[in-house]
Design a protein around this motif. Structure first.
Motif, PDB file in Angstrom:
ATOM      1  N   GLY A 236       0.756  -0.819   0.056  1.00 35.56           N
ATOM      2  CA  GLY A 236       0.114   0.014   0.033  1.00 35.56           C
ATOM      3  C   GLY A 236       1.315   1.432   0.032  1.00 35.56           C
ATOM      4  N   ALA A 237       2.295   0.973  -0.107  1.00 32.42           N
ATOM      5  CA  ALA A 237       2.983   2.622  -0.243  1.00 32.42           C
ATOM      6  C   ALA A 237       2.848   3.138  -1.846  1.00 32.42           C
ATOM      7  CB  ALA A 237       4.414   2.009   0.196  1.00 32.42           C
ATOM      8  N   PRO A 238       3.166   4.196  -1.817  1.00 33.91           N
ATOM      9  CA  PRO A 238       2.662   4.516  -2.590  1.00 33.91           C
ATOM     10  C   PRO A 238       4.073   4.938  -4.077  1.00 33.91           C
ATOM     11  CG  PRO A 238       2.120   5.981  -1.878  1.00 33.91           C
ATOM     12  CD  PRO A 238       2.251   5.069  -0.743  1.00 33.91           C
ATOM     13  N   VAL A 239       4.121   4.070  -4.725  1.00 32.45           N
ATOM     14  CA  VAL A 239       5.643   4.062  -5.900  1.00 32.45           C
ATOM     15  C   VAL A 239       5.519   5.410  -7.279  1.00 32.45           C
ATOM     16  CG1 VAL A 239       6.444   2.298  -7.852  1.00 32.45           C
ATOM     17  CG2 VAL A 239       5.054   1.881  -6.051  1.00 32.45           C
ATOM     18  N   TYR A 240       6.396   6.251  -6.786  1.00 33.70           N
ATOM     19  CA  TYR A 240       6.371   6.996  -7.669  1.00 33.70           C
ATOM     20  C   TYR A 240       7.591   7.113  -8.503  1.00 33.70           C
ATOM     21  CZ  TYR A 240       6.070   8.844  -2.803  1.00 33.70           C
ATOM     22  OH  TYR A 240       5.540   8.946  -1.331  1.00 33.70           O
ATOM     23  N   ALA A 241       7.170   7.245  -9.646  1.00 32.69           N
ATOM     24  CA  ALA A 241       8.019   7.930 -10.796  1.00 32.69           C
ATOM     25  C   ALA A 241       9.388   8.304 -10.194  1.00 32.69           C
ATOM     26  CB  ALA A 241       7.293   8.916 -12.279  1.00 32.69           C
ATOM     27  N   ALA A 242      10.674   7.691 -10.819  1.00 35.02           N
ATOM     28  CA  ALA A 242      11.718   8.270 -10.246  1.00 35.02           C
ATOM     29  C   ALA A 242      11.896   9.254 -11.215  1.00 35.02           C
ATOM     30  CB  ALA A 242      12.677   6.913 -11.183  1.00 35.02           C
ATOM     31  N   SER A 243      11.764   9.778 -11.988  1.00 33.45           N
ATOM     32  CA  SER A 243      11.383  10.790 -13.147  1.00 33.45           C
ATOM     33  C   SER A 243      10.425  10.943 -14.802  1.00 33.45           C
ATOM     34  CB  SER A 243      13.218  10.538 -13.736  1.00 33.45           C
ATOM     35  OG  SER A 243      13.619  11.628 -14.334  1.00 33.45           O
ATOM     36  N   ALA A 244      10.897  12.593 -14.801  1.00 32.01           N
ATOM     37  CA  ALA A 244       9.707  12.820 -15.765  1.00 32.01           C
ATOM     38  C   ALA A 244       9.934  11.898 -16.846  1.00 32.01           C
ATOM     39  CB  ALA A 244       9.972  14.058 -15.858  1.00 32.01           C
ATOM     40  N   GLY A 245       9.347  11.007 -17.818  1.00 31.17           N
ATOM     41  CA  GLY A 245       9.091  10.439 -19.045  1.00 31.17           C
ATOM     42  C   GLY A 245       7.558  10.270 -19.369  1.00 31.17           C
TER      43      GLY A 245
END
Length: 361
Positions: A236-245
């Motif tokens: 349930g932890a948010p997973v973030y985009a590591a960089s724009a793309g």
């Protein structure tokens, strides 16, 4: 609960410290996706903290556009949320929902057989008319359904509210978020943790994909075919985009190794019985870099072709596919996603100013 009782309880609502989990907050990131990183809250009373002030004689005073009756009902929503230890973000979701459904007025009746602050319906199993006309009961049932929704803290307000309400007007809740945030802040004394948090993005435009420590490393002696690193985090932890793309792939990949049939990704995988990445996302970044995020708990919140910003929430962590427990499998590739292009994410992320936590390795 009567207005007098709600007023008495409201006077006991103390300021609560809301802390963003994980990285220090340095830069607000935008994005057209479902949500950015959300704050987690811990309940404590800071030294010198005071209640938000005693109610005025004859009832709670008005706040902005909201009269005493509406403010008393708003206080009830906050008190119930605090009692149930729901993070403050949940109070804002509940408040905005009640603003849309009833204007914070404890309605005797509405469309069909809907009742009360949230216009809940006895015929839909929410409770009896008498129960649903009790703000305390109505708020309790709302929070219980909200917190049972997987990943609700990583959803935009309108999506989380709609998961509970199943309204004919699913986008109507969003317009109330500023008002709900202001009213929760005015009554509780909280100034952070009510909306989206900020995410630390490096000068090179990168951030950690999840706030966790590295477990299994890249192509270790015992796992030479492990083309990424496992970041150990609960479900349930948010997973973030590591960089724009741009999202180049989003799919379920989980196969029952005994039969070759689809295992499914909406359940946990197995380290011995399941092959595949589970729910996963690939993102194409500038410079030919590709990142992959595996073992998400539910279908990702993004779609192929969507632009995402650094720190935008892609989904929530889980244990789908070939997995022995909750974690995020994170890969970095220089070029197309193949075994030959995989590189160790640890030195790469350090080189772009977003080092992964190796404290438990």
């Amino acid at each position: 609960m009567t207005t007098r009782a709600i007023t008495a309880v409201a006077a006991a609502v103390f300021a609560i410290v809301a802390l963003c989990s994980g990285l220090a907050t340095t830069l607000m990131v935008g994005g057209g996706g479902p949500a950015n990183a959300l704050c987690a809250t811990t309940s404590s009373t800071p030294a010198g903290a005071a209640p938000p002030g005693p109610p005025q004689p004859g009832g709670v005073g008005s706040i902005g556009r909201w009269n005493g009756e509406q403010v008393a009902n708003a206080a009830a929503i906050i008190v119930v949320g605090q009692t149930l230890q729901v993070p403050a973000r949940g109070w804002v979701i509940a408040m905005a929902t009640a603003m849309q459904e009833s204007q914070l007025i404890n309605l005797r009746s509405g469309p069909d057989d809907s009742i009360g602050l949230f216009q809940q319906r006895p015929s839909q199993g929410w409770g009896s008319p008498a129960q649903l006309h009790d703000p305390h009961y109505a708020a309790t049932t709302f929070y219980r359904k909200l917190t049972a929704v997987d990943g609700w803290q990583a959803m935009p307000l309108t999506e989380a509210a709609q998961k509970v309400q199943v309204s004919a007007y699913p986008n109507a809740y969003a317009k109330w978020e500023p008002d709900a945030t202001d009213l929760v802040g005015a009554l509780s004394g909280i100034t952070t943790g009510l909306g989206v948090c900020t995410v630390a993005v490096s000068g090179q435009g990168w951030t950690q994909p999840v706030h966790a420590t590295v477990g299994s490393g890249f192509r270790t002696t015992d796992r030479p075919g492990h083309d990424g690193v496992d970041l150990i985090v609960g479900k349930g932890a948010p997973v973030y985009a590591a960089s724009a793309g741009t999202v180049s792939r989003m799919r379920c990949n989980a196969v029952d190794m005994r039969t070759g049939r689809d295992w499914g990704c909406d359940r946990d995988g197995d380290p011995d019985l399941t092959a595949g990445c589970g729910w996963y996302v690939d993102i194409d970044h500038a410079g030919g870099i590709v990142t992959r995020y595996c073992h998400l708990m539910v279908q990702p919140y993004v779609h192929v072709g969507q632009h995402v910003d650094a720190g935008e929430v892609l989904g929530i962590s889980g244990s789908s596919g070939h997995s022995s427990g909750p974690h995020l499998h994170f890969e970095v590739h220089l070029g197309d996603h193949t075994e030959a292009t995989a590189i160790d994410p640890v030195p790469f992320m350090a080189s772009v100013g977003a080092p992964l936590d190796q404290s438990k390795r």
